[in-house]
Each structure stands twice: as structure tokens, then as C-alpha cells.
Design a protein around this motif. Sequence first.
Motif, PDB file in Angstrom:
ATOM      1  N   UNK A  72       5.971 -59.831   4.148  1.00 47.98           N
ATOM      2  CA  UNK A  72       7.323 -60.337   4.364  1.00 47.98           C
ATOM      3  C   UNK A  72       8.031 -59.311   5.243  1.00 47.98           C
ATOM      4  N   UNK A  73       8.455 -59.733   6.440  1.00 48.98           N
ATOM      5  CA  UNK A  73       8.953 -58.768   7.409  1.00 48.98           C
ATOM      6  C   UNK A  73      10.258 -59.197   8.056  1.00 48.98           C
ATOM      7  N   UNK A  74      10.896 -58.207   8.642  1.00 52.12           N
ATOM      8  CA  UNK A  74      12.123 -58.367   9.412  1.00 52.12           C
ATOM      9  C   UNK A  74      11.832 -57.716  10.762  1.00 52.12           C
ATOM     10  N   UNK A  75      11.907 -58.484  11.847  1.00 57.84           N
ATOM     11  CA  UNK A  75      11.562 -57.946  13.165  1.00 57.84           C
ATOM     12  C   UNK A  75      12.490 -56.814  13.609  1.00 57.84           C
ATOM     13  N   UNK A  81       8.620 -52.051  11.955  1.00 62.85           N
ATOM     14  CA  UNK A  81       8.143 -51.592  13.257  1.00 62.85           C
ATOM     15  C   UNK A  81       7.138 -50.459  13.123  1.00 62.85           C
ATOM     16  N   UNK A  82       7.346 -49.590  12.124  1.00 64.36           N
ATOM     17  CA  UNK A  82       6.422 -48.481  11.896  1.00 64.36           C
ATOM     18  C   UNK A  82       5.091 -48.960  11.330  1.00 64.36           C
ATOM     19  N   UNK A  83       5.134 -50.030  10.533  1.00 66.60           N
ATOM     20  CA  UNK A  83       3.909 -50.584   9.938  1.00 66.60           C
ATOM     21  C   UNK A  83       3.135 -51.417  10.950  1.00 66.60           C
ATOM     22  N   UNK A 138       7.141 -54.683  19.926  1.00 65.89           N
ATOM     23  CA  UNK A 138       6.989 -53.732  21.041  1.00 65.89           C
ATOM     24  C   UNK A 138       8.323 -53.425  21.717  1.00 65.89           C
ATOM     25  N   UNK A 139       9.235 -54.400  21.712  1.00 65.24           N
ATOM     26  CA  UNK A 139      10.534 -54.204  22.363  1.00 65.24           C
ATOM     27  C   UNK A 139      11.649 -53.875  21.364  1.00 65.24           C
ATOM     28  N   UNK A 140      11.305 -53.686  20.099  1.00 65.51           N
ATOM     29  CA  UNK A 140      12.328 -53.452  19.073  1.00 65.51           C
ATOM     30  C   UNK A 140      13.324 -52.344  19.445  1.00 65.51           C
ATOM     31  N   UNK A 141      12.888 -51.218  20.054  1.00 61.63           N
ATOM     32  CA  UNK A 141      13.857 -50.177  20.425  1.00 61.63           C
ATOM     33  C   UNK A 141      14.907 -50.649  21.433  1.00 61.63           C
TER      34      UNK A 141
END
Length: 225
Positions: A72-75, A81-83, A138-141
Amino acid sequence: MTTNLKISLGIGAVVALILALIVAAVVVFGGGRAETPAAVSSGQAVPPQFLVREDSHRLSTAADGKVTLVEFLDFECEGCGAVFPHMERIRAEYDGRVNLVVRYFPMPGHRNADLAARVAEAAAQQGRFEAMYTKLFETQPQWGEATESKEAFFLDLAEQAGLDPTAFKRDLDAPTTAERVKKDQGDGLALGVQGTPTIFFNGVLLDVEPSYDNLKAKIDAALRS
């Protein structure tokens, strides 16, 4: 019954209702990772009908079904993002030997989390869920933690991924897309999920940090059994 007693009972009922709503709000809208309910953290298997649905997104499928990882994730979640690279490494190494399932659980404290989940689901309507799943992390930052809507950024991302922009925007705004995300959230809440990432290994809450080494060790042990 006296009038004063009736009034007192009425006030008591209202107070109880308000307290119940506050508790519900904390469970649904509390940000960050919280303690998982004892029913889930006890090491017992959770109800399977809430873990994987027929329409759940599978990044890898195994015929024998010996190992199933459900995240269960949140983008927008930095922890997710680390996982992500650990999960990608596991996916590459064990492709076809484990089931990897992704469920949406956008946290209300993240401005663009729900939008990003709908972006992934809109991409899925064109058969590009995996591509968008990867691009979002990949673009989260570039978009994470923003205080304004990043819809324009996501629309550009969809074009870069080769999606039909008209169909993508239509699906992004469709009520059915929002409902699909909410359905995953509902399953997560039913399982006691209160933060992200939350990972279940063969129906049990993962009891170790989701590093590559820890995941590999658990997967290898399960595949040998």
C-alpha cells in the motif's frame, strides 16, 4: 423523564457522536505512519479479500503463488520513494517467481498524492500503469511536497510516456478513476493500514524493514519451503 434529563441525554448523545467522528478523522486523515492495530501487527494473516482484488495492479505474477508481496503506497511519500529501488530490484530478480501487487493509499497530508494515484490509474486505462508507476517515483523530487497542484507536470509526464493526452485527461478527471483509488484506500483501512509504505508478505504484515536484503531473505526462505 424530566425535561432536564432529556436535555442532558440529548447533549450526551451529541458529544458521543462528535468524539466518534474525531476518532474516525484521526484514523482516515492522520498523516505519517502510525501504530498498526494489534489485529494486524500480531503476525496473523489478514483477510485475503482486502489484500488483492481482481483489478489490483500486478507488477509481477507467479504461477505457483508461493510468495505474494502487497504494498500500500503513496507516490508522494518519501518512504515509498526510498523503498521503490528495493522493490524494483526484487522485481527484476524474481520476475515470474513472486507476485508483486501495488495498492493505492494516498495520504491526505500530501497535496498531490491523490492526484498522482489518479495519474497512475489513468495511465493504466491505456495499458501503461507500470511505466507511470516508475516515472512517478523517478520524478518524485520534482513534484513531491509541493503546496500547489502539479497537474500540469503530470500531463506533461503522460505525454513523455507516449499516452494519448486527450484520453489521459478524460480518464484523470473521470469519477470512476477517483472511485478506483478510494476502493484501494478502503481496503487498506479495513486492514488497519494507517501510513505508507505498508507491505504484506504472504498475507502477514511485513515484520522487517523492506530493504532488498531483508526482502530477498524472506522470499528465498518461502520459495524453498
